[in-house]
Design an enzyme around this catalytic site. Sequence first.
Site, PDB file in Angstrom:
ATOM      1  N   ARG A 150     -11.132  30.285 -10.512  1.00 31.11           N
ATOM      2  CA  ARG A 150     -10.191  29.243 -10.136  1.00 31.11           C
ATOM      3  C   ARG A 150     -10.177  29.160  -8.617  1.00 31.11           C
ATOM      4  O   ARG A 150     -10.390  30.161  -7.931  1.00 31.11           O
ATOM      5  CB  ARG A 150      -8.792  29.563 -10.656  1.00 31.11           C
ATOM      6  CG  ARG A 150      -8.690  29.697 -12.169  1.00 31.11           C
ATOM      7  CD  ARG A 150      -7.283  30.102 -12.590  1.00 31.11           C
ATOM      8  NE  ARG A 150      -7.164  30.236 -14.042  1.00 31.11           N
ATOM      9  CZ  ARG A 150      -7.350  31.378 -14.708  1.00 31.11           C
ATOM     10  NH1 ARG A 150      -7.665  32.475 -14.045  1.00 31.11           N
ATOM     11  NH2 ARG A 150      -7.222  31.420 -16.011  1.00 31.11           N
ATOM     12  N   LYS A 174      -4.406  34.792 -13.184  1.00 29.14           N
ATOM     13  CA  LYS A 174      -3.041  34.414 -13.537  1.00 29.14           C
ATOM     14  C   LYS A 174      -2.284  35.608 -14.096  1.00 29.14           C
ATOM     15  O   LYS A 174      -2.821  36.395 -14.869  1.00 29.14           O
ATOM     16  CB  LYS A 174      -3.051  33.274 -14.561  1.00 29.14           C
ATOM     17  CG  LYS A 174      -3.459  31.924 -13.987  1.00 29.14           C
ATOM     18  CD  LYS A 174      -3.300  30.842 -15.031  1.00 29.14           C
ATOM     19  CE  LYS A 174      -3.580  29.458 -14.445  1.00 29.14           C
ATOM     20  NZ  LYS A 174      -3.430  28.387 -15.466  1.00 29.14           N
ATOM     21  N   HIS A 251     -12.597  22.388  -9.551  1.00 32.57           N
ATOM     22  CA  HIS A 251     -12.440  22.642 -10.982  1.00 32.57           C
ATOM     23  C   HIS A 251     -13.651  22.164 -11.781  1.00 32.57           C
ATOM     24  O   HIS A 251     -13.994  22.765 -12.802  1.00 32.57           O
ATOM     25  CB  HIS A 251     -11.166  21.969 -11.502  1.00 32.57           C
ATOM     26  CG  HIS A 251     -10.500  22.750 -12.595  1.00 32.57           C
ATOM     27  ND1 HIS A 251     -10.028  24.037 -12.429  1.00 32.57           N
ATOM     28  CD2 HIS A 251     -10.244  22.436 -13.891  1.00 32.57           C
ATOM     29  CE1 HIS A 251      -9.501  24.479 -13.566  1.00 32.57           C
ATOM     30  NE2 HIS A 251      -9.628  23.526 -14.464  1.00 32.57           N
ATOM     31  N   ARG A 254     -16.073  24.864 -11.768  1.00 34.82           N
ATOM     32  CA  ARG A 254     -15.683  25.890 -12.750  1.00 34.82           C
ATOM     33  C   ARG A 254     -16.138  25.458 -14.146  1.00 34.82           C
ATOM     34  O   ARG A 254     -16.669  26.263 -14.922  1.00 34.82           O
ATOM     35  CB  ARG A 254     -14.175  26.094 -12.698  1.00 34.82           C
ATOM     36  CG  ARG A 254     -13.590  27.057 -13.742  1.00 34.82           C
ATOM     37  CD  ARG A 254     -12.121  27.290 -13.407  1.00 34.82           C
ATOM     38  NE  ARG A 254     -11.328  27.788 -14.510  1.00 34.82           N
ATOM     39  CZ  ARG A 254     -11.201  29.088 -14.834  1.00 34.82           C
ATOM     40  NH1 ARG A 254     -11.856  29.999 -14.144  1.00 34.82           N
ATOM     41  NH2 ARG A 254     -10.418  29.465 -15.833  1.00 34.82           N
ATOM     42  N   HIS A 277      -9.472  33.317 -19.447  1.00 35.76           N
ATOM     43  CA  HIS A 277      -8.589  32.623 -20.383  1.00 35.76           C
ATOM     44  C   HIS A 277      -7.896  33.638 -21.287  1.00 35.76           C
ATOM     45  O   HIS A 277      -8.559  34.503 -21.878  1.00 35.76           O
ATOM     46  CB  HIS A 277      -9.373  31.646 -21.263  1.00 35.76           C
ATOM     47  CG  HIS A 277      -9.815  30.412 -20.549  1.00 35.76           C
ATOM     48  ND1 HIS A 277     -10.813  29.585 -21.020  1.00 35.76           N
ATOM     49  CD2 HIS A 277      -9.388  29.856 -19.387  1.00 35.76           C
ATOM     50  CE1 HIS A 277     -10.974  28.580 -20.191  1.00 35.76           C
ATOM     51  NE2 HIS A 277     -10.124  28.715 -19.191  1.00 35.76           N
ATOM     52  N   TYR A 286     -15.034  23.798 -24.486  1.00 37.34           N
ATOM     53  CA  TYR A 286     -16.399  23.701 -23.972  1.00 37.34           C
ATOM     54  C   TYR A 286     -17.451  23.600 -25.071  1.00 37.34           C
ATOM     55  O   TYR A 286     -18.620  23.362 -24.793  1.00 37.34           O
ATOM     56  CB  TYR A 286     -16.720  24.911 -23.094  1.00 37.34           C
ATOM     57  CG  TYR A 286     -15.944  24.934 -21.806  1.00 37.34           C
ATOM     58  CD1 TYR A 286     -16.292  24.104 -20.743  1.00 37.34           C
ATOM     59  CD2 TYR A 286     -14.848  25.760 -21.653  1.00 37.34           C
ATOM     60  CE1 TYR A 286     -15.567  24.116 -19.572  1.00 37.34           C
ATOM     61  CE2 TYR A 286     -14.124  25.783 -20.475  1.00 37.34           C
ATOM     62  CZ  TYR A 286     -14.485  24.957 -19.437  1.00 37.34           C
ATOM     63  OH  TYR A 286     -13.757  24.963 -18.272  1.00 37.34           O
TER      64      TYR A 286
END
Length: 308
Positions: A150, A174, A251, A254, A277, A286
């Site tokens: 990210r 995150k 992004h 990414r 994730h 994806y």
Amino acid sequence: MSAETWISTFLEAQSAEAGAARNTLLGYGRDLKDFTQWLERKGLTPDKAARADVEAYLTFCDAQGLSAATRARRLASIRQLYRFAFEEGWRADNPAIEIRGPGRAKRLPKTLTVEEVTRLLEAARDQGRTEADRLRNTCLMELLYATGMRVSELVSLPLAAARGDPRMLLIRGKGGKERMVPLSPPARDALALWLAERETQEDARPRGAQPSRFLFPTSSAQGHLTRHRFYILVKEIALAAGVTPSKVTPHTLRHAFATHLLENGADLRAIQTLLGHADLATTEIYTHVLEHRLRDLVETHHPLNRSE
């Protein structure tokens, strides 16, 4: 307590206990301020609002033309506020917990071809007023495409994570979760060149000046390259590469990382780990890139498709 006190106390708890990012807190604040202002116009307060009031607010948002994604996010913010209020004993219930929000349409992520990414990486080598700028920009782009980080993870990388010609980078994502991501040879080369230049810059600093702990230091308030500046930089590189700037953001690079791995046979679980994730369902978007490969697989190997 006033609505302002509810919101400020909730946000403080999210920051201190859950480690919520600044942008997350700002989003909560905007959503909850809009909700409590709507309640105030109806002569209500958060401690008295019922499920029907929350549903009426969401209907109001729909009538205002807000997207399904925005309405879903506002409902999520309201749920979090009332869950906190329940845990703190401010309310005996959560009036939003059983409300079904609008479904979010799953959009396929915008991505780039391998040829477009190659042009971007080549253009980065010549982008910048000084040799130091060009080395830094090359390193940024190579690391981003090699790891799928990210943008916030990339610009805030600590110097300690990159020392010693690493084969793997330790990334803090995150919620403070850490993951290891391997570096490609081009990314390692670009990193080594930038580290050498950065060390030269550190040696030239005035005696007594505090060294930066970031891999990409700047004089910004955060102490490192900002997301906004990197966003602009990526657009400049896209222009120089002859790739439509509107297609290129940090992004989309990414997304390109994940898409190109899948196209070349990578496992979806591995990509989930590399992207950081928490839920595989997030990574499954994806799988659209697999359609062509799966179709070729059936046409090539299914017995009914074999000619006599």
